[in-house]
Enzyme design. Structure first.
Site, PDB file in Angstrom:
ATOM      1  N   PHE A 111       0.800  -1.232   0.000  1.00  0.00           N
ATOM      2  CA  PHE A 111       0.000   0.000   0.000  1.00  0.00           C
ATOM      3  C   PHE A 111       0.829   1.276   0.000  1.00  0.00           C
ATOM      4  O   PHE A 111       0.310   2.340  -0.323  1.00  0.00           O
ATOM      5  CB  PHE A 111      -0.996  -0.016   1.167  1.00  0.00           C
ATOM      6  CG  PHE A 111      -0.572   0.775   2.374  1.00  0.00           C
ATOM      7  CD1 PHE A 111       0.265   0.233   3.333  1.00  0.00           C
ATOM      8  CD2 PHE A 111      -1.024   2.070   2.554  1.00  0.00           C
ATOM      9  CE1 PHE A 111       0.651   0.962   4.443  1.00  0.00           C
ATOM     10  CE2 PHE A 111      -0.645   2.821   3.670  1.00  0.00           C
ATOM     11  CZ  PHE A 111       0.201   2.254   4.620  1.00  0.00           C
ATOM     12  N   LYS A 112       2.114   1.181   0.325  1.00  0.00           N
ATOM     13  CA  LYS A 112       2.940   2.383   0.313  1.00  0.00           C
ATOM     14  C   LYS A 112       2.951   3.048  -1.070  1.00  0.00           C
ATOM     15  O   LYS A 112       3.192   4.243  -1.181  1.00  0.00           O
ATOM     16  CB  LYS A 112       4.375   2.045   0.718  1.00  0.00           C
ATOM     17  CG  LYS A 112       4.529   1.349   2.057  1.00  0.00           C
ATOM     18  CD  LYS A 112       4.102   2.208   3.220  1.00  0.00           C
ATOM     19  CE  LYS A 112       4.586   1.672   4.568  1.00  0.00           C
ATOM     20  NZ  LYS A 112       4.011   0.376   4.968  1.00  0.00           N
ATOM     21  N   ASP A 113       2.716   2.265  -2.111  1.00  0.00           N
ATOM     22  CA  ASP A 113       2.668   2.847  -3.456  1.00  0.00           C
ATOM     23  C   ASP A 113       1.576   3.898  -3.593  1.00  0.00           C
ATOM     24  O   ASP A 113       1.690   4.796  -4.422  1.00  0.00           O
ATOM     25  CB  ASP A 113       2.373   1.757  -4.501  1.00  0.00           C
ATOM     26  CG  ASP A 113       3.550   0.816  -4.705  1.00  0.00           C
ATOM     27  OD1 ASP A 113       4.701   1.269  -4.624  1.00  0.00           O
ATOM     28  OD2 ASP A 113       3.305  -0.377  -4.955  1.00  0.00           O
ATOM     29  N   LEU A 116       3.427   6.905  -2.243  1.00  0.00           N
ATOM     30  CA  LEU A 116       4.778   7.166  -2.740  1.00  0.00           C
ATOM     31  C   LEU A 116       4.851   7.291  -4.250  1.00  0.00           C
ATOM     32  O   LEU A 116       5.861   7.724  -4.791  1.00  0.00           O
ATOM     33  CB  LEU A 116       5.736   6.105  -2.222  1.00  0.00           C
ATOM     34  CG  LEU A 116       6.097   6.377  -0.757  1.00  0.00           C
ATOM     35  CD1 LEU A 116       6.724   5.165  -0.107  1.00  0.00           C
ATOM     36  CD2 LEU A 116       7.033   7.575  -0.636  1.00  0.00           C
TER      37      LEU A 116
END
Ligand SMILES: *Cc1c(COP(=O)(O)O)cnc(C)c1O
Length: 495
Positions: A111-113, A116
């Site tokens: 989920f960091k995408d 980011l």
């Protein structure tokens, strides 16, 4: 109305969104917080007709008020494009009696995408707006997923360099391979001999080192952060809660205004804080359910009002949640202390000196919208197994922690509200734990063979993010002690 940003630790004059994004962390060690939470200015019905990019614009324009419409739309268009393997960007998937919000369709399958992929564009735009001539050096501590997502976002971006520190023995083999195979002259990846908290503390120390900042300035560099302490990470995360609710409304699964509970697998408290902000914007979120693994410092905090990191650090099957100092909790503490920077600063000083602090009864009352639970590794594996056998749907261990806590919450409270379980990673990122759980593992198999095996069992093809690193050469081999991080930074920058 303009939103300005205050530090959680001082009453210094508030700054604009673009400045807060550039700085990452305040000089006084505090985090930037919006001076008020704006209300959604589109109805739920209108939102139900929008795609992900449109929704993102409607949310982000309210927080990032010094960005022009054109600037913001360009950032959004560049972020949420074909890098994601589905046009829905963040699809909601129904399985059993819950809705899973899949936030793992980006380039690094976690989920960091979601944040980011846009942060580099926000940062470059912010630098332009503020006439910044320095090269921006992104310094990041990662528990596994932020590192690769930040590297993917910043690699090759002109005017930036990125340095990632990860715990050498604290990430999954696929996570590590993703990072150490990263290409791009402006990237550096370093394994530290310590855990995530050591890496995060080291990064924070480097940030507040004024002498180093002066040296950097002299050489034309300045630091910023890609960790969720950066408000430019948090704001894009609010969008998918609005989008998820609107999708369920569009599909007739919810009535407009009906409360939707959200269960969030939590580490640094960024994702769930974004849900809290979405609720404060007027989104009908019911309970905010904070799910922890065995590093259950947050569970204990919600239970007792005492935050105490003095305990054993456990390496679990959900490594991205192996955290004992949840940085973003500070933003919540500041809020429930009545936006009192002094009081918050006092509690944070206690945390750094004694590793613990307690909040007042009045502050606890303001946490009534939260519920906290945890699942140990056995319960997590059992949940992966249960959902797989019931629906053929395979959860990664982080999502499974949330899913298990969802079950506990329902049994304990009898709450019948519909529930959104935030799915933070693809099971293909944690193949060993997942295959162990559903009985497809075999000791002799490597991670890539396991991925093939998982593909067979789940009927989902191996994601491109895994295929890419299967045979990629390792380019980053550097390791260091937790105390040497500053030297490594200086060496990379040639200062
Ligand atoms: C980072 C991460 C989390 C924790 O999110 P926070 O915002 O730090 O609470 C959970 N699951 C996965 C897969 C992650 O990468």
């Amino acid at each position: 109305m303009e939103v300005l940003y205050n530090s959680t630790r001082s009453n210094a004059a508030p700054i604009k969104a673009s400045e807060a994004i550039l700085r990452g962390l305040s000089q006084d060690g505090g985090l930037f917080v919006p001076d008020h939470i704006p209300a959604l200015d589109k109805s739920l019905e209108e939102l139900a007709g929008m795609d992900y990019r449109q929704t993102a614009y409607e949310v982000m324009k309210l927080f990032l008020t010094d960005f022009t419409q054109e600037e913001l739309k360009e950032c959004i268009d560049r972020a949420y494009d074909g890098k994601f393997d589905t046009p829905a960007i963040a699809p909601v998937r129904e399985a059993g009696d819950a809705y899973y919000l899949e936030l793992f369709h980006g380039p690094t399958i976690a989920f960091k995408d979601m944040a980011l992929s846009i942060l580099p564009h926000l940062m470059i735009t912010a630098a332009r707006k503020n006439q910044v001539k320095n090269e921006i050096v992104i310094l990041t501590a990662t528990s596994g997923d932020t590192g690769k997502a930040a590297l993917a976002g910043f690699a090759g971006v002109e005017g930036t360099r990125i340095i990632v520190f990860y715990p050498k023995n604290g990430v999954s083999p696929i996570q590590e391979k993703q990072m150490v195979t990263q290409k791009g002259d402006n990237t550096l990846v370093v394994g530290i001999h310590g855990n995530f908290d050591d890496a995060q503390t080291g990064v924070k120390q480097i940030f507040s080192d004024r002498e180093l900042a002066r040296e950097m300035e002299g050489k034309g560099f300045q630091f910023s952060s890609a960790n969720s302490i950066n408000i430019g990470r948090l704001v894009p995360q609010v969008c998918y809660y609005v989008y998820a609710y609107a999708q369920l409304l569009a599909q007739g699964k919810l009535q407009a205004g009906e409360p939707l509970n959200a269960v969030v697998p939590t580490g640094n408290f960024g994702n769930i804080l974004a849900a809290y902000y979405a609720k404060q914007m007027g989104l009908p979120i019911g309970k905010l359910i904070c799910a922890s693994n065995e590093n259950k410092v947050l569970f204990d905090f919600f239970q007792t009002g005492v935050y105490d990191r003095n305990r054993e650090f456990v390496l679990t099957s959900s490594p991205s949640m192996d955290i004992l100092i949840s940085s973003n909790l500070e933003r919540l503490i500041y809020g429930i202390a009545g936006e009192d920077a002094q009081e918050n600063g006092r509690l944070m000083a206690e945390l750094s000196q004694n590793g613990r602090y307690g909040i007042t009864g009045k502050m606890r009352e303001r946490l009534a919208g939260f519920y906290a639970g945890y699942a140990d590794q056995e319960e997590t594996a059992e949940e992966i197994r249960r959902v797989y056998h019931a629906c053929g749907y395979v959860l990664d261990p982080h999502t499974a922690v949330a899913s298990a806590v969802c079950g506990k919450y329902r049994r304990e409270t009898g709450d019948q509200a519909k529930t959104l379980i935030v799915s933070t990673a693809s099971p293909f990122k944690f193949t060993k734990s997942v295959m162990d759980a559903i009985g497809g593992s075999c000791d002799r198999m490597g991670d890539f063979e396991l991925a093939d095996q998982l593909s067979g069992l789940s009927g989902v093809s191996v994601p491109a993010a895994v295929e890419e690193i299967r045979n990629a050469p390792i380019v980053h081999k550097k390791e260091c002690g937790a105390g040497q991080m500053k030297d490594v930074v200086k060496e990379f920058l040639g200062i």
